[in-house]
Enzyme design. Structure first.
Site, PDB file in Angstrom:
ATOM      1  CB  CYS A   1     -18.338  -1.251  -2.098  1.00  0.00           C
ATOM      2  SG  CYS A   1     -20.122  -1.008  -2.151  1.00  0.00           S
ATOM      3  N   GLY A   2     -19.387  -3.197   0.577  1.00  0.00           N
ATOM      4  CA  GLY A   2     -20.286  -4.273   0.978  1.00  0.00           C
ATOM      5  C   GLY A   2     -21.480  -4.429   0.054  1.00  0.00           C
ATOM      6  CG  HIS A   3     -24.384  -1.442  -0.180  1.00  0.00           C
ATOM      7  ND1 HIS A   3     -25.461  -2.024   0.438  1.00  0.00           N
ATOM      8  CD2 HIS A   3     -24.035  -0.392   0.593  1.00  0.00           C
ATOM      9  CE1 HIS A   3     -25.754  -1.348   1.542  1.00  0.00           C
ATOM     10  NE2 HIS A   3     -24.891  -0.366   1.656  1.00  0.00           N
ATOM     11  CB  CYS A   4     -19.798  -3.587  -4.762  1.00  0.00           C
ATOM     12  SG  CYS A   4     -19.857  -1.780  -4.946  1.00  0.00           S
TER      13      CYS A   4
END
Length: 513
Positions: free
Chosen positions: A51-54
């Site tokens: 996950c990019g946001h993670c």
């Protein structure tokens, strides 16, 4: 003695080890309860490695953990790899990444959803509000100055009598606010330092005017409205960190300016945008999006924009259904933006619905190609039964469905009463159908009643065929029974929808919009 030693050794060995990475506890199903016993107050991030946001949150989350540790706080931060600890993720209803929950007092049940921004300061401020008093008492000028210096936004209540009705309303507003620190000042020195001559409430901030003084009726509701309308900048840039504040706020009407920061006239256009924002404070949120940033390209796509078409202005409402609006003028001036917003506020704007041009060969293949401009004519044709796949080019499940859908089109291509079609819903919008996830399959039966039936059966050639041959009865349900829902924040996270498996796609065969 030997027996006792053995029992003690086994007891110690049975304790699940809790590893730390950058001051963050690494939690698993095997050590979760042990962690809650050892650290009763834990903020837990459920994440996915892909996950990019993670990934973007990692340094800020670690920084927050370090800040708390340095302050001697008993509050700890933990993380759970939800793709590995699926049972734990399911237990706490994890449907998107990152999901962040606060466990207080060692209680496993009903943790509180984290609701603030994604910077270290946001995390620490939120946790302090959750674990400490809602209102801090300022002993002197130094404490007041430190609070203001350390906070992006802080609210100070200046009250000589802490038992007054105003002070009590101030405390109630503080208890209802998670992301802004509240403090109480009673000493003459603090009043004098900040040039306050009577009981007042002042919001201090590191942007725009620098401070706002409350001048309404001293009620909890009015105070909350005052804080919400002043705690964000007149113009807020859309970033990984600001997204939760943008989508989680109470202002659901957003006007967006898409503009590259490298533009020569960036400052001039930003000044015009800010001038326009002044008259709509607390009513419309003014947001700037850097159109050159790779992570923002899906947002441009959502609005039907390309980088070369920027600068551009769009407005969106984030109510039960997202509705987009486009100004008639492309000029980015305070005057044109104010006029656009006034028309919106007066309900005089028509929604902007995207549509591609009708392809010349739209009906030359077994699966007909629909766009916004020909949808009504084809889907609601009184003598045709039309089965439509609403898809997104980037959707993995749509790609998997493509060969089956093409075979379905070939099977019924000689049937004069049945049309198998598809529409790219990232480039085409229609008022009659709101697409929340991909692929969405809907059946439009012949007749003048304009019925719409959702397909909920198996995604196989046999399942689709039975559905069509039964007139939409075998595998169908009245439109609206579908429980898919699109959160406002999915604009920020269109790649990483809900109910995802390790491949980034949801378990029920849909990619969220």
């Amino acid at each position: 003695m030997l027996k006792l030693l053995l029992i003690c050794t086994l007891a110690v060995a049975s304790r699940a080890e809790i590893v730390e990475e950058d001051d963050v506890l690494v939690l698993k199903k095997s050590n979760f309860e042990e962690a809650l016993k050892a650290h009763p107050n834990i903020l837990v991030e459920f994440y996915a490695p892909w996950c990019g946001h993670c990934k973007a949150l990692v340094p800020e989350y670690a920084k927050a953990a370090g800040m708390l540790k340095a302050d001697g706080s008993l509050v700890r931060l933990g993380k759970v790899d939800a793709t590995e600890e699926t049972e734990l993720a399911q237990e706490y209803g994890v449907r998107g990444y990152p999901t962040i929950k606060f466990f207080k007092g060692g209680e496993k049940e009903s943790p509180k959803e984290y609701s603030a921004g994604r910077t270290a300061d946001d995390v620490v401020a939120w946790l302090k509000k959750r674990t400490g008093p809602a209102v801090a008492t300022l002993a002197g000028v130094t404490e007041a100055e430190s609070l203001i210096a350390d906070s992006e936004v802080a609210v100070i209540g200046f009250f000589k009598d802490v038992e007054s009705d105003g002070a009590k309303a101030f405390e109630k507003a503080a208890e209802a606010t998670d992301d802004v620190p509240f403090a109480l000042a009673t000493s003459d020195d603090i009043f004098a330092k900040f040039e306050v001559s009577k009981d007042s409430i002042v919001l201090f901030k590191k942007f725009d005017e620098g401070r706002n003084t409350f001048d309404g009726e001293l009620t909890k509701e009015d105070l909350l409205a005052f804080v919400k309308s002043n705690q964000l900048p007149l113009v807020i840039e859309f970033t990984e960190q600001t997204a939760p504040k943008i989508f989680g706020g109470e202002i659901k009407s957003h006007i967006l300016m898409f503009l590259p920061k490298t533009s020569k006239d960036f400052d001039d256009k930003m000044d015009e945008f800010k001038k326009a924002a002044e008259g709509f404070k607390g009513k419309i949120l003014f947001i700037f999006i850097d159109s050159d940033v790779d992570d923002n390209q899906r947002i441009l796509e959502f609005f039907g924009l390309k980088k070369e078409e920027c600068p551009a202005i769009r407005l969106i409402t984030l109510e039960d259904e997202m509705t987009k609006y486009k100004p008639e003028s492309e000029a980015i001036t305070a005057e044109s933006i104010i006029g656009f917003c006034k028309l919106f506020a007066e309900g005089k704007l028509k929604p902007h619905l995207m549509s591609q041009d009708i392809p010349e060969d739209w009906d030359k293949t077994p699966v007909k190609i629909l766009v916004g401009k020909n949808f009504e004519e084809i889907a609601f044709h009184p003598s045709k039964n039309v089965f439509v796949e609403f898809y997104a080019p980037w959707c993995g499940h749509c790609k998997q469905l493509t060969p089956i859908w093409e075979k379905l089109g070939e099977k019924f291509m000689d049937n004069a009463d049945i049309v198998v079609a598809k529409m790219d819903s990232t480039a085409n919008e229609i008022e009659t159908v709101k697409v929340h996830s991909f692929p969405t399959l809907k059946f439009f039966p012949a007749g003048d009643e304009r019925k719409v039936i959702d397909y909920n059966g198996e995604r196989t050639l046999e399942g689709f065929s039975k559905f069509l041959e039964s007139g939409g009865k075998d595998g169908g349900a009245p439109a609206g029974d579908d429980d898919d829902d699109m959160d406002a924040e999915d604009l920020d996270d269109v790649d990483e929808g809900q109910d995802m498996d390790s491949d980034g796609e949801d378990d029920d065969g849909h990619d969220e919009l």
